[in-house]
Design an enzyme around this catalytic site. Structure first.
Site, PDB file in Angstrom:
ATOM      1  N   LYS A   1       0.903  -1.380  -0.018  1.00 58.99           N
ATOM      2  CA  LYS A   1      -0.153   0.090   0.235  1.00 58.99           C
ATOM      3  C   LYS A   1       0.645   1.310   0.223  1.00 58.99           C
ATOM      4  O   LYS A   1       1.740   1.331   0.763  1.00 58.99           O
ATOM      5  CB  LYS A   1      -0.964   0.052   1.172  1.00 58.99           C
ATOM      6  CG  LYS A   1      -1.888  -1.009   1.304  1.00 58.99           C
ATOM      7  CD  LYS A   1      -3.189  -0.937   0.273  1.00 58.99           C
ATOM      8  CE  LYS A   1      -4.194  -2.246   0.233  1.00 58.99           C
ATOM      9  NZ  LYS A   1      -4.953  -1.839  -0.586  1.00 58.99           N
TER      10      LYS A   1
ATOM     11  N   HIS B   1     -10.363  -8.461  -7.879  1.00 54.39           N
ATOM     12  CA  HIS B   1     -10.293  -7.985  -6.717  1.00 54.39           C
ATOM     13  C   HIS B   1     -10.672  -8.608  -5.566  1.00 54.39           C
ATOM     14  O   HIS B   1     -11.973  -9.152  -5.536  1.00 54.39           O
ATOM     15  CB  HIS B   1     -10.525  -6.402  -6.588  1.00 54.39           C
ATOM     16  CG  HIS B   1     -10.734  -5.975  -5.186  1.00 54.39           C
ATOM     17  ND1 HIS B   1     -12.122  -5.790  -4.416  1.00 54.39           N
ATOM     18  CD2 HIS B   1      -9.750  -5.232  -4.348  1.00 54.39           C
ATOM     19  CE1 HIS B   1     -11.645  -5.323  -3.296  1.00 54.39           C
ATOM     20  NE2 HIS B   1     -10.345  -4.808  -3.027  1.00 54.39           N
TER      21      HIS B   1
END
Length: 385
Positions: A183, A314
């Site tokens: 991230k 996803h």
């Protein structure tokens, strides 16, 4: 020679639908860039809408949708309103039933919560159909492979210090996972770059590495940071811009050497079509529970295949493993261990790939823990015998 008539029933009338709202707590709060920029609070639990559909001939299918933070009770409430429309219908007619369900709630739209509530029902119908055929879902859809490359995301959140991220990555690779996603998207861009550099140095140049900005950069920042990130040889940069900025993503895809990945936040075929037609992504990332189930996912996959796009669905690896295996071009599946307590079965990972299970349907059964985390449920139609 005249073919003998089959003794197998062609129709499979639906007699029962069970819906359940399940709240899965995370072991620790997690944060991505949306939290660090003040747009969201740390994630502490995930809400799931589970659907079980039973038929007159005794077959059952199970599907689920989910919501992070807000929305779970809304999915459950909408599903309760539209699910009675399935009773008496032939469970084989999945495309027609998806249309029937979307029209049952059409006054609140054909995307967003309205279609996400359909997802659990649609996935349950596909699970049921594959079970009736005695095939894993991937085989029913027409598999192109028996294993899909997989990468881990759950170990790379911004709420974790870099030492923990590196340790998690090394553990994932040891356990057979084939890539690592980090991230990024912090207010301080230099902190992002140091994070990526540190992980790349620790893992080496050959480990597939992805980054995910969770929509937190503007166009100039994404262009500038994207150029700097070129030296790390990333598999992709994910959601550098707002999910609906098709033109901005297209500009990045056209100018950066690193591939662009996006699509996970979209909730309809139409929204994905806009991305595809604008050439906004090198890796498309549709999410079956978010777009309304497997039926619309397959429409998106056909559009993506027509443009020769790679695909990396996803979240929800328990569903997306089958869908990725049935996609003809390059695919990745995202590894999250978060959902494992909900099911009795575990997916096998080996040599950088997640293996398609040989069990019929999705190959999943709900665990006792899923029952314990159920906050509400309803039975529609005949009770289970």
């Amino acid at each position: 020679m005249t073919a003998r008539p089959s003794t197998i029933l062609a129709t499979s009338p639906i007699t029962r639908v069970r819906l359940a709202l399940v709240r899965l707590p995370l072991h620790a709060p997690i944060s991505d860039a949306k939290v660090l920029t003040g747009r969201q609070q740390p994630l502490t639990e995930i809400s799931f809408l589970f659907a079980e559909i039973g038929t007159e001939d005794g077959h059952e299918g199970m599907g689920f949708g989910y919501s992070k933070r807000a929305g779970g009770p809304g999915l459950y409430a909408h599903a309760k309103e539209i699910a009675p429309a399935l009773l008496g219908e032939d469970a084989n007619d999945i495309g027609r039933l998806w249309d029937k369900l979307v029209w049952a709630g059409a006054s609140v739209g054909r995307s967003g919560l309205a279609t996400q509530a359909i997802a659990a029902l649609d996935i349950a119908l596909w699970d049921l159909k594959a079970k009736r055929a005695g095939l894993p879902l991937a085989k029913l859809l027409g598999a192109h492979r028996d294993a899909v490359r997989c990468y881990n995301t759950s170990g790379g959140y911004l709420s974790m210090p870099i030492e923990e991220v590196v340790e998690n990555a090394q553990k994932s690779l040891t356990n057979g996972i084939g890539g690592i996603k980090l991230k990024v998207g912090q207010p301080d861009v230099t902190a992002d770059l140091k994070r990526v550099e540190s992980v790349r140095e620790q893992l080496g140049d050959t480990v597939p590495l992805m980054v995910d900005a969770n929509q937190q950069w503007d166009r100039p920042t994404a262009q500038r940071v994207g150029r700097v990130l070129e030296r790390f040889d990333l598999v992709w940069i994910e959601e550098p811009l707002d999910a609906y900025d098709a033109e901005g993503h297209a500009a990045l895809a056209a100018t950066l050497d690193t591939p662009i990945a996006t699509g996970e936040m979209l909730t309809s075929v139409a929204e994905h079509r806009r991305l595809i037609e604008a050439r906004s992504a090198d890796f498309l990332q549709p999410d079956a529970p978010r777009v309304g189930g497997i039926t619309p996912f397959l429409r998106i996959a056909a559009l993506a295949d027509d443009r020769s796009l790679s695909m990396a669905p996803h979240f929800a690896m328990e569903i997306h493993l089958h869908l990725a295996a049935a996609y003809p071009r390059t695919t990745w599946v995202e590894h999250f261990e978060w959902l494992e307590p909900l099911f009795n079965e575990r997916l096998e990972i080996r040599d950088g790939h997640m293996l398609v299970p040989d069990r019929p349907g999705l190959g999943l059964t709900l665990s006792g823990q899923a029952t314990a985390w159920t906050s509400d449920h309803t039975e529609i139609g005949s009770p289970r015998q």
